[in-house]
Each structure stands twice: as C-alpha cells, then as structure tokens.
Design a protein around this motif. Structure first.
Motif, PDB file in Angstrom:
ATOM      1  N   VAL A   1       0.818  -1.218   0.000  1.00  0.00           N
ATOM      2  CA  VAL A   1       0.000   0.000   0.000  1.00  0.00           C
ATOM      3  C   VAL A   1       0.847   1.262   0.000  1.00  0.00           C
ATOM      4  O   VAL A   1       0.340   2.335  -0.308  1.00  0.00           O
ATOM      5  CB  VAL A   1      -0.987   0.021   1.189  1.00  0.00           C
ATOM      6  N   ASP A   2       2.113   1.129   0.330  1.00  0.00           N
ATOM      7  CA  ASP A   2       3.017   2.286   0.300  1.00  0.00           C
ATOM      8  C   ASP A   2       4.443   1.790   0.173  1.00  0.00           C
ATOM      9  O   ASP A   2       4.942   1.117   1.068  1.00  0.00           O
ATOM     10  CB  ASP A   2       2.866   3.128   1.578  1.00  0.00           C
ATOM     11  N   ASP A   3       5.047   2.055  -0.957  1.00  0.00           N
ATOM     12  CA  ASP A   3       6.480   1.766  -1.130  1.00  0.00           C
ATOM     13  C   ASP A   3       7.175   2.976  -1.726  1.00  0.00           C
ATOM     14  O   ASP A   3       8.184   2.844  -2.433  1.00  0.00           O
ATOM     15  CB  ASP A   3       6.708   0.515  -1.974  1.00  0.00           C
ATOM     16  N   SER A   4       6.666   4.147  -1.424  1.00  0.00           N
ATOM     17  CA  SER A   4       7.180   5.373  -2.024  1.00  0.00           C
ATOM     18  C   SER A   4       8.625   5.679  -1.628  1.00  0.00           C
ATOM     19  O   SER A   4       9.328   6.374  -2.352  1.00  0.00           O
ATOM     20  CB  SER A   4       6.279   6.554  -1.644  1.00  0.00           C
ATOM     21  N   GLN A   5       9.061   5.184  -0.465  1.00  0.00           N
ATOM     22  CA  GLN A   5      10.427   5.446  -0.018  1.00  0.00           C
ATOM     23  C   GLN A   5      11.343   4.238  -0.183  1.00  0.00           C
ATOM     24  O   GLN A   5      12.468   4.246   0.319  1.00  0.00           O
ATOM     25  CB  GLN A   5      10.409   5.889   1.455  1.00  0.00           C
ATOM     26  N   LEU A   6      10.885   3.242  -0.871  1.00  0.00           N
ATOM     27  CA  LEU A   6      11.696   2.036  -1.091  1.00  0.00           C
ATOM     28  C   LEU A   6      12.577   2.235  -2.334  1.00  0.00           C
ATOM     29  O   LEU A   6      12.052   2.500  -3.416  1.00  0.00           O
ATOM     30  CB  LEU A   6      10.779   0.821  -1.285  1.00  0.00           C
ATOM     31  N   PRO A   7      13.895   2.112  -2.187  1.00  0.00           N
ATOM     32  CA  PRO A   7      14.777   2.243  -3.370  1.00  0.00           C
ATOM     33  C   PRO A   7      14.623   1.020  -4.259  1.00  0.00           C
ATOM     34  O   PRO A   7      15.316   0.015  -4.101  1.00  0.00           O
ATOM     35  CB  PRO A   7      16.178   2.328  -2.747  1.00  0.00           C
ATOM     36  N   LYS A   8      13.742   1.116  -5.205  1.00  0.00           N
ATOM     37  CA  LYS A   8      13.293  -0.075  -5.929  1.00  0.00           C
ATOM     38  C   LYS A   8      14.349  -0.638  -6.881  1.00  0.00           C
ATOM     39  O   LYS A   8      14.201  -1.761  -7.370  1.00  0.00           O
ATOM     40  CB  LYS A   8      12.009   0.234  -6.697  1.00  0.00           C
ATOM     41  N   ASP A   9      15.400   0.123  -7.132  1.00  0.00           N
ATOM     42  CA  ASP A   9      16.446  -0.426  -7.994  1.00  0.00           C
ATOM     43  C   ASP A   9      17.234  -1.521  -7.284  1.00  0.00           C
ATOM     44  O   ASP A   9      17.835  -2.388  -7.937  1.00  0.00           O
ATOM     45  CB  ASP A   9      17.386   0.686  -8.454  1.00  0.00           C
ATOM     46  N   ARG A  10      17.205  -1.531  -5.956  1.00  0.00           N
ATOM     47  CA  ARG A  10      17.990  -2.527  -5.232  1.00  0.00           C
ATOM     48  C   ARG A  10      17.207  -3.234  -4.126  1.00  0.00           C
ATOM     49  O   ARG A  10      17.641  -4.271  -3.646  1.00  0.00           O
ATOM     50  CB  ARG A  10      19.235  -1.873  -4.624  1.00  0.00           C
ATOM     51  N   PHE A  11      16.115  -2.676  -3.706  1.00  0.00           N
ATOM     52  CA  PHE A  11      15.329  -3.255  -2.618  1.00  0.00           C
ATOM     53  C   PHE A  11      14.060  -3.889  -3.179  1.00  0.00           C
ATOM     54  O   PHE A  11      13.431  -3.345  -4.091  1.00  0.00           O
ATOM     55  CB  PHE A  11      14.910  -2.173  -1.611  1.00  0.00           C
ATOM     56  N   SER A  12      13.681  -5.013  -2.590  1.00  0.00           N
ATOM     57  CA  SER A  12      12.402  -5.621  -2.919  1.00  0.00           C
ATOM     58  C   SER A  12      11.806  -6.208  -1.655  1.00  0.00           C
ATOM     59  O   SER A  12      12.532  -6.576  -0.722  1.00  0.00           O
ATOM     60  CB  SER A  12      12.554  -6.696  -3.982  1.00  0.00           C
ATOM     61  N   ALA A  13      10.497  -6.285  -1.625  1.00  0.00           N
ATOM     62  CA  ALA A  13       9.809  -6.844  -0.459  1.00  0.00           C
ATOM     63  C   ALA A  13       8.613  -7.643  -0.934  1.00  0.00           C
ATOM     64  O   ALA A  13       7.973  -7.284  -1.923  1.00  0.00           O
ATOM     65  CB  ALA A  13       9.368  -5.733   0.490  1.00  0.00           C
ATOM     66  N   GLU A  14       8.352  -8.719  -0.216  1.00  0.00           N
ATOM     67  CA  GLU A  14       7.185  -9.506  -0.568  1.00  0.00           C
ATOM     68  C   GLU A  14       6.531 -10.063   0.683  1.00  0.00           C
ATOM     69  O   GLU A  14       7.167 -10.253   1.721  1.00  0.00           O
ATOM     70  CB  GLU A  14       7.556 -10.639  -1.529  1.00  0.00           C
ATOM     71  N   ARG A  15       5.241 -10.331   0.540  1.00  0.00           N
ATOM     72  CA  ARG A  15       4.449 -10.933   1.618  1.00  0.00           C
ATOM     73  C   ARG A  15       3.431 -11.821   0.925  1.00  0.00           C
ATOM     74  O   ARG A  15       2.254 -11.543   0.855  1.00  0.00           O
ATOM     75  CB  ARG A  15       3.762  -9.854   2.454  1.00  0.00           C
TER      76      ARG A  15
END
Lengths: 113, 114
Positions: free
Chosen positions: A55-69
């Motif tokens: 619902v919010d990944d605006s501050q996630l550095p998506k070039d190197r970070f990933s998250a899953e659930r």
C-alpha cells in the motif's frame, strides 16, 4: 505476549552482495511495515503491506530493494546489491491498523563492509 | 511535508526529577499520536497513544502526554523519573484517514542518574 519475530538479528555482508531479512508479524495483524533506522535518527518507512498487497512503497529504493508478503503472513525484505550506505537497523512492525499503533520486532542490524 | 520535531536530543536528569519531552508534528488534519520507548538492547515499545477524546492520555510506567491541537504538540511528561527510565523516546504520528503509516521524530535520549 505476542511478538513480531525477525531474523537474523545481525548481518554483516560485503558491498555488492545480496542480503535478505525475514519477519513474522503478530498473528491476525493484516498490516505489516518495514522501517529503516539509521543511528541517531527515527525509523523511516520503506514499505507497508495490507495483507499481501503493497500500500506504500514510495520510499523504497526499488532499484535494489524488494519486499514480498506472498501469503499475507510473513514477509521478506531483500537488498541486491548491498551498498555501504545501507548499513542500518531494519525494523519490522505489524498492526491491526489505524489508531492502534504498531508493534515492533527486535530488528536486524545490517553492516555492509 | 509531514514531519515530527523533537526538541531535545539528549536529556540528563537526576532520579526523582520531573520530565517533559517536547514533540511537535507537521500536518493540518486529524492525526493519531504516539510515544514509543526503546530501552537499551530492546525493541521499540508503545508507551502511550492518543486518537480521540480526552487530550490528556496516560500510558505505562507513570507516563502521560497532552495533545494540544492548536500547538500541534504532544509533549510527554512524568512527574518523577527513575534510573530505569533511561532510554530513547520517539514521538510519532499517523494520519487518521490514511494507511496507519507512522512518521517518527529523531528521538530523545534520556539519561537518568541514580
């Protein structure tokens, strides 16, 4: 008392390597957060899940970070490749949402060398 | 931008002294307010929260906080601190109509001398 479980507690990794952190929230908590806390500062949100959806990944550095659930329960945060500036405490928290506040795990202290 | 300002970075008190930690938030709408505490070597724990009703809220271990809407403040107080209150204290808020995302201040380190 129910707790948020995180592992590992400490991780040392070399620059450019991949690293992953795991979090198991309090049972029944649909909301899960990953925060990053740099020494001397307050936690900053990286990503927030509601069940399995981001619902919010605006501050996630998506070039190197990933998250899953994937199943809406436990969650994994990955960094690839790690950089020296990623050294920090990574905190997982869970919540019933809204005004309830969040319950935090012990965190994973990441050191990138 | 939404932010939290904690006025004191490091506070040193003697046991039995009174405590007040300042917190101001930047947001024009309705918020939920929180104080978290982190004892040495432990995880962040919720100390108290405000979301509606009586602006004076009481938390664990004798702490209380007062929400003053006109000042955008949520100061933490304790009439008599103990050595065991030595910890880092974080003020945070979430927007009531939003996802529950917490925005934290930079924290205040409290050192209580015995």
């Amino acid at each position: 008392e129910a707790e948020v479980a995180q592992s590992p507690r400490y991780k040392i990794t070399e620059k450019s390597q991949a690293v992953a952190f795991w979090c198991d929230p309090i049972s029944g908590h649909a909301t899960l957060y990953w925060y990053r806390q740099i020494l001397g500062q307050g936690p900053e949100l990286l990503v927030q899940f509601q069940d399995e959806s981001v619902v919010d990944d605006s501050q996630l550095p998506k070039d190197r970070f990933s998250a899953e659930r994937l199943k809406g329960v436990d969650s994994t945060l990955k960094i690839q490749p790690a950089e020296l500036g990623d050294s920090a405490m990574y905190l997982c928290a869970s919540s019933l949402g809204g005004s309830h506040g969040a319950f935090f795990g012990q965190g994973t202290r990441l050191t990138v060398v | 931008a939404q932010s939290v300002s904690q006025h004191n970075h490091h506070v040193i008190l003697s046991e039995a002294a009174s405590l007040e930690l300042g917190c101001n938030y930047s947001y024009g709408g309705t918020v939920n307010l929180f104080w978290y505490v982190q004892y040495p070597g432990q995880h962040l724990q919720l100390l108290l929260k405000y979301f509606s009703g009586d602006p004076l809220v009481k938390g664990i271990k004798g702490f209380e906080a007062e929400f003053i809407k006109s000042k955008f403040s949520f100061n933490l107080r304790k009439p008599s601190v103990q050595w065991s209150d030595t910890a880092e204290y974080f003020c945070a808020f979430s927007v009531s109509s939003n996802t529950g995302k917490l925005i934290f201040g930079q924290g205040t380190t409290l050192q209580v001398k015995p």
